[in-house]
Scaffold this motif. Structure first.
Motif, PDB file in Angstrom:
ATOM      1  N   ASN A   6       0.823  -1.210   0.000  1.00  0.00           N
ATOM      2  CA  ASN A   6       0.000   0.000   0.000  1.00  0.00           C
ATOM      3  C   ASN A   6       0.857   1.261   0.000  1.00  0.00           C
ATOM      4  N   TRP A   9       2.385   1.766  -3.420  1.00  0.00           N
ATOM      5  CA  TRP A   9       1.438   2.295  -4.399  1.00  0.00           C
ATOM      6  C   TRP A   9       1.144   3.773  -4.118  1.00  0.00           C
ATOM      7  N   ALA A 224      -6.846   6.217  -9.348  1.00  0.00           N
ATOM      8  CA  ALA A 224      -6.744   5.024  -8.514  1.00  0.00           C
ATOM      9  C   ALA A 224      -5.826   5.186  -7.315  1.00  0.00           C
ATOM     10  N   GLU A 227      -6.872   4.403  -3.663  1.00  0.00           N
ATOM     11  CA  GLU A 227      -7.189   3.012  -3.321  1.00  0.00           C
ATOM     12  C   GLU A 227      -6.211   2.419  -2.315  1.00  0.00           C
ATOM     13  N   TRP A 228      -5.074   3.062  -2.104  1.00  0.00           N
ATOM     14  CA  TRP A 228      -4.139   2.537  -1.115  1.00  0.00           C
ATOM     15  C   TRP A 228      -4.745   2.577   0.293  1.00  0.00           C
ATOM     16  N   SER A 230      -7.895   1.707   0.830  1.00  0.00           N
ATOM     17  CA  SER A 230      -8.963   0.710   0.871  1.00  0.00           C
ATOM     18  C   SER A 230      -8.394  -0.676   1.152  1.00  0.00           C
ATOM     19  N   MET A 233      -7.286  -2.863  -1.708  1.00  0.00           N
ATOM     20  CA  MET A 233      -7.376  -2.024  -2.919  1.00  0.00           C
ATOM     21  C   MET A 233      -8.478  -2.542  -3.830  1.00  0.00           C
ATOM     22  N   HIS A 235     -11.157  -1.599  -5.488  1.00  0.00           N
ATOM     23  CA  HIS A 235     -11.744  -1.059  -6.713  1.00  0.00           C
ATOM     24  C   HIS A 235     -10.713  -0.732  -7.785  1.00  0.00           C
ATOM     25  N   VAL A 236      -9.454  -1.064  -7.542  1.00  0.00           N
ATOM     26  CA  VAL A 236      -8.409  -0.568  -8.436  1.00  0.00           C
ATOM     27  C   VAL A 236      -8.563  -1.098  -9.862  1.00  0.00           C
TER      28      VAL A 236
END
Length: 411
Positions: A6, A9, A224, A227-228, A230, A233, A235-236
């Motif tokens: 995460n 990203w 995106a 998304e880290w 979430s 991730m 929904h990436v």
């Protein structure tokens, strides 16, 4: 949230979004006259320098609030980020700061395209600082930091309604905000000398295409990146596919209109359609199925291609079509969710409530940004002056403002 993957990203996405502002510089730089390219690109790099500093000093503190009734956060709450740098979870906190800064930077940089070929650099930086402080920083709090837009659904329809404004990556806070501000500054600075259809052609089309390529590349971090935060991730993949699909369909929508209207599709039109599709999918990237994203991209490419012609009918000189691309595309993508958001749109299992909050959010940001920018712009113009002299505009602003030439031949 602090896993190695995460964090990696988050850092990558931050770098991708930061790269987008040099992309804007190239995109805009190729579209102006050869004697204005340095000035145009410097407006983007100037925004990077000033907004990044202000965001670290107090902008990040202003971008979150304690409730929907608060206009903006306390700028002195963590002035200079001493608390974020020393508290628990400092890695995650500081990456959030850096990622948020890149959004603030590109929002302000986008505005510069509306005043190409005729703006002074010093007054532009004053506008950047003031607009960032009372324009972007509060709006970021409204949309993502606990402000009134985040709570609009529950305010209107109750806590159990499940209705909330959808703006995943910045249709309101970035694109409508920048587009409305661009319209205001275009009105303040007035028309370029000789304004009309065909006033000028791009001096360097490959430079514009390079800028568009950098924007396209960076936009995957733009959409995106968050998304880290979430778990997993989740929904990436959807975000990546929707970002690709809408931008590709935007190309087709724009060049179709060009072909029907002018008889020839152009490369500048193709990359403008690409940007239109990206703008429209920004708020919607995590809340549409891929098929609806393709339709949104196609519609945005066509709608923006038609919208850029309005400046000639309405008589405002938005030099590089920030209004036609970002304001129109941002409004379209934001409102489109009210009809087609997965499980919530009017035609996808929901009702009129989501459409209502999407329209209110878009309209609120548009009006506020326009009025604030108009006031700042007029204040600058009436005091120290915002526009270059007629002589500088005719000769090209690069030499007059920066003492440089974009294409000087050195023996």
């Amino acid at each position: 949230m602090d896993s190695t993957g995460n964090i990696s990203w988050a850092l990558t996405a931050t770098a991708l979004v930061l790269l987008m502002t040099p992309g804007v510089a190239f995109f805009y730089g190729g579209l102006v006259r050869a004697k204005s390219v340095i000035s145009m690109m410097m407006m983007s790099f100037g925004a990077i320098g000033l907004i990044a500093v202000l965001w670290m000093l107090y902008g990040y503190s202003m971008s979150s609030v304690d409730g929907p009734g608060q206009f903006a956060g306390d700028p002195f709450k963590d002035f200079g980020l001493a608390e974020a740098a020393s508290g628990p979870g400092a890695n995650a906190a500081l990456l959030s700061v850096a990622y948020g800064a890149t959004f603030a930077i590109i929002t302000v940089a986008l505005i510069s395209g509306a005043i190409a070929d005729r703006a002074r650099f010093g007054p532009w930086l004053i506008f950047v600082g003031v607009f960032g402080t009372i324009g972007y920083f509060p709006i970021a709090a409204w949309v993502w930091g606990g402000g009134w837009i985040m709570h609009l659904g529950t305010t209107l329809f109750g806590k159990d309604s499940g209705i909330a404004v959808i703006d995943y990556a910045g249709g309101t806070a970035v694109h409508i905000n920048a587009g409305a501000a661009a319209l205001a500054l275009a009105l303040v600075l007035g028309k370029r000398i000789g304004f009309g259809k065909g006033i000028q052609k791009p001096h360097n089309v490959p430079l514009t295409l390079l800028g568009a390529a950098l924007l396209w590349f960076g936009w995957f971090g733009f959409n995106a990146g968050a998304e880290w935060l979430s778990p997993g991730m989740g929904h990436v993949g959807l975000i990546a596919v929707n970002t690709l699909g809408a931008s590709a369909a935007g190309i087709l929508g724009w060049i179709l209109i060009e072909k029907l209207r002018d008889g020839k599709p152009t490369s500048v039109g193709a990359v403008s359609g690409l940007v239109a599709g990206l703008v429209a999918i920004t708020p919607a990237c995590a809340n549409l199925t891929p098929g609806w994203s393709l339709l949104l991209g196609l519609l945005s490419g066509a709608a923006c291609a038609l919208a850029v012609e309005l400046k000639f009918r309405l008589g405002f000189d938005d030099s590089l079509d920030v209004v036609g691309l970002h304001l129109v595309g941002g409004v379209l993508g934001t409102v489109y969710l009210g009809f087609f958001a997965t499980g919530q749109g009017l035609f996808t299992g929901g009702d009129l409530r989501l459409l209502a909050v999407q329209i209110i959010a878009a309209g609120g940001v548009l009006v506020y940004s326009f009025l604030v920018s108009l006031a700042i712009g007029f204040a600058i113009e009436k005091t120290i002056g915002f526009r270059v002299t007629k002589e500088a505009e005719v000769a090209g602003v690069d030499t007059f403002v920066h003492g440089e030439e974009g294409y000087a031949l050195v023996e």
